[in-house]
Design an enzyme around this catalytic site. Structure first.
Site, mmCIF file in Angstrom:
data_model
loop_
_atom_site.group_PDB
_atom_site.id
_atom_site.type_symbol
_atom_site.label_atom_id
_atom_site.label_comp_id
_atom_site.label_asym_id
_atom_site.label_seq_id
_atom_site.Cartn_x
_atom_site.Cartn_y
_atom_site.Cartn_z
ATOM 1 C CG ASP A 1 -1.770 1.242 1.319
ATOM 2 O OD1 ASP A 1 -2.885 1.179 0.789
ATOM 3 O OD2 ASP A 1 -1.335 2.258 1.882
ATOM 4 C CE1 TYR B 1 -0.189 7.840 2.846
ATOM 5 C CE2 TYR B 1 0.605 5.720 2.086
ATOM 6 C CZ TYR B 1 -0.349 6.470 2.717
ATOM 7 O OH TYR B 1 -1.471 5.863 3.228
ATOM 8 N NE ARG C 1 -9.563 8.854 7.289
ATOM 9 C CZ ARG C 1 -8.979 10.029 7.500
ATOM 10 N NH1 ARG C 1 -8.001 10.419 6.702
ATOM 11 N NH2 ARG C 1 -9.347 10.798 8.490
ATOM 12 N N GLY D 1 2.769 -1.396 9.270
ATOM 13 C CA GLY D 1 3.665 -0.273 9.025
ATOM 14 C C GLY D 1 4.936 -0.494 9.823
ATOM 15 C CD GLU E 1 7.554 -7.763 17.825
ATOM 16 O OE1 GLU E 1 6.702 -7.668 18.722
ATOM 17 O OE2 GLU E 1 8.517 -6.968 17.711
ATOM 18 C CG ASN E 2 4.715 -5.865 13.404
ATOM 19 O OD1 ASN E 2 4.787 -6.074 14.610
ATOM 20 N ND2 ASN E 2 4.834 -4.652 12.890
#
Length: 399
Positions: free
Chosen positions: A117, A122, A221, A355, A364-365
């Site tokens: 994404d 950004y 959103r 992120g 880890e994530n």
């Protein structure tokens, strides 16, 4: 607005040796027809989950057995996405170097991630450029099912923002150019503005799909009422409806994803791609004893985050996280892994965007995949008891 893409056939741009004379003798119409045929075949194959590059094994087959990555349909569409994706929000082109960005994308891809994404806002478009360069350099010809980029036009001048037809088409073309791509898989439209009729938005999104610039479209959103309106307009005028919504979802933000969106998932097939599973780092536990100088919350642009952490509600959240840590220890995982697996327990969540700013954090994530089977009804009930914020809903939408 936001967008996404699948595997681009780079061969359309770079002919093999010995084919120049044949292509030079080909008329523009023939070339256009060939491109159109490729896009049609790609769309059909992708909906069946079988689109692969001739020199590469299927991504799911080559990585899922090794990493345990799970794949889900994007809403009730036929597009298969990894249940964990990689976002580039404030990192690519901003907080991290290009080398680290390449390392993160490589780790993610090799772990079975096929959802990436990004957005035009950004780092002022740098994130799209960096991601495009990495794809061209490292993932050339790969089976990259979905890439999400965003045309979030909210930061521009009043006459240059909004989801009118002009901004949607021009914004998407700009993103494709920066990423060196011919199309994306999914284009997400950010919050609709009051100046643009819903019919214009849906017609514009249908146009970019019909033109081969995107394969699907979703919302970001949007309220449940706005999504339902877009769906109704699409059905009324025989246009293409959205397939998913991007929404914030974590321990402390539950109402929309758990009470409003499940209704849309079951009624019209709109799934969820959730973001901020760690609540901007709050759920990592690093703010338990205040705000470290090296943390994001200590930076001037994130004064709002610091105030949130230091508030009374923020201190109550930290106390709850301390209790949740005991559950994580019981399951043999970290608090972030528990938080991510908790998000994925929801059947309407197609993918959770991670992120990360370094390799160890991302690794880890990604390990949250191993925790999903441990999210039993009993564990979920324990988490709900500690949080004390489970929304009231008509039915239980957990696995």
């Amino acid at each position: 607005m936001q967008v996404s893409f699948a595997c681009t056939d780079h061969g359309l741009k770079a002919p093999r040796n010995g084919e120049h004379s044949k292509q030079n003798a080909t008329s523009p119409n023939t070339t256009s027809q060939a491109r159109a045929r490729f896009r049609t075949v790609a769309l059909i194959a992708r909906s069946l989950g079988s689109f692969t590059h001739r020199y590469h094994h299927n991504l799911k087959e080559s990585t899922a057995k090794l990493t345990g990555m799970k794949y889900r349909n994007l809403g009730k569409s036929g597009l298969r996405v990894s249940c964990l994706g990689l976002g580039t929000w404030v990192t690519f082109g901003g907080q991290i170097s290009d080398e680290v960005a390449e390392q993160l994308m490589t780790i993610a891809y090799e772990s079975g991630v096929n959802l990436f994404d990004t957005a035009e806002v950004y780092s002022g478009g740098k994130a799209e450029i960096i991601m495009g360069n990495i794809i061209k350099k490292k993932l050339h010809g790969c089976v990259l099912t979905v890439l999400t980029c965003s045309l979030a036009l909210c930061s521009r001048a009043e006459t240059e923002r909004g989801l009118n037809r002009k901004h949607i088409i021009e914004g998407l073309k700009g993103s494709l150019q920066r990423m060196q791509l011919e199309y994306v898989d999914v284009v997400f439209a950010n919050r609709p503005d009051s100046n643009t009729p819903m019919e214009e938005i849906v017609r514009a999104m249908t146009h970019v799909i019909n033109q081969g610039m995107a394969m699907y479209w979703g919302t970001s959103r949007w309220s449940a009422m706005e999504i339902m309106e877009a769906y109704s307009v699409a059905r009324q005028f025989n246009l293409i409806p959205p397939v998913c919504e991007q929404a914030e979802y974590h321990f402390f933000q539950r109402e929309k994803v758990e009470t409003q969106l499940p209704e849309l998932y079951h009624k019209i097939g709109v799934g969820v791609v959730s973001w901020s599973p760690l609540a901007c780092g709050i759920i990592t536990g690093k703010y338990e004893n205040g705000v470290p100088e090296s943390s994001r919350a200590s930076m001037k642009p994130y004064q709002w985050l610091k105030e949130k952490i230091m508030s009374e509600d923020g201190r109550k959240q930290q106390a709850k996280l301390k209790e949740l840590t005991h559950i994580a220890e019981k399951l043999g995982c970290t608090l972030p892994q528990l938080a991510i697996a908790w998000c994925l327990r929801n059947e309407g969540v197609s993918s959770v965007l991670l992120g990360s700013s370094n390799a160890s954090q991302l690794t880890e994530n990604l390990g949250a995949i191993q925790v999903i089977p441990k999210m039993t009804a009993g564990i979920t009930a324990e988490v709900d008891h500690i949080l004390g914020n489970r929304p009231h809903s008509k039915r239980d939408y957990h696995h």
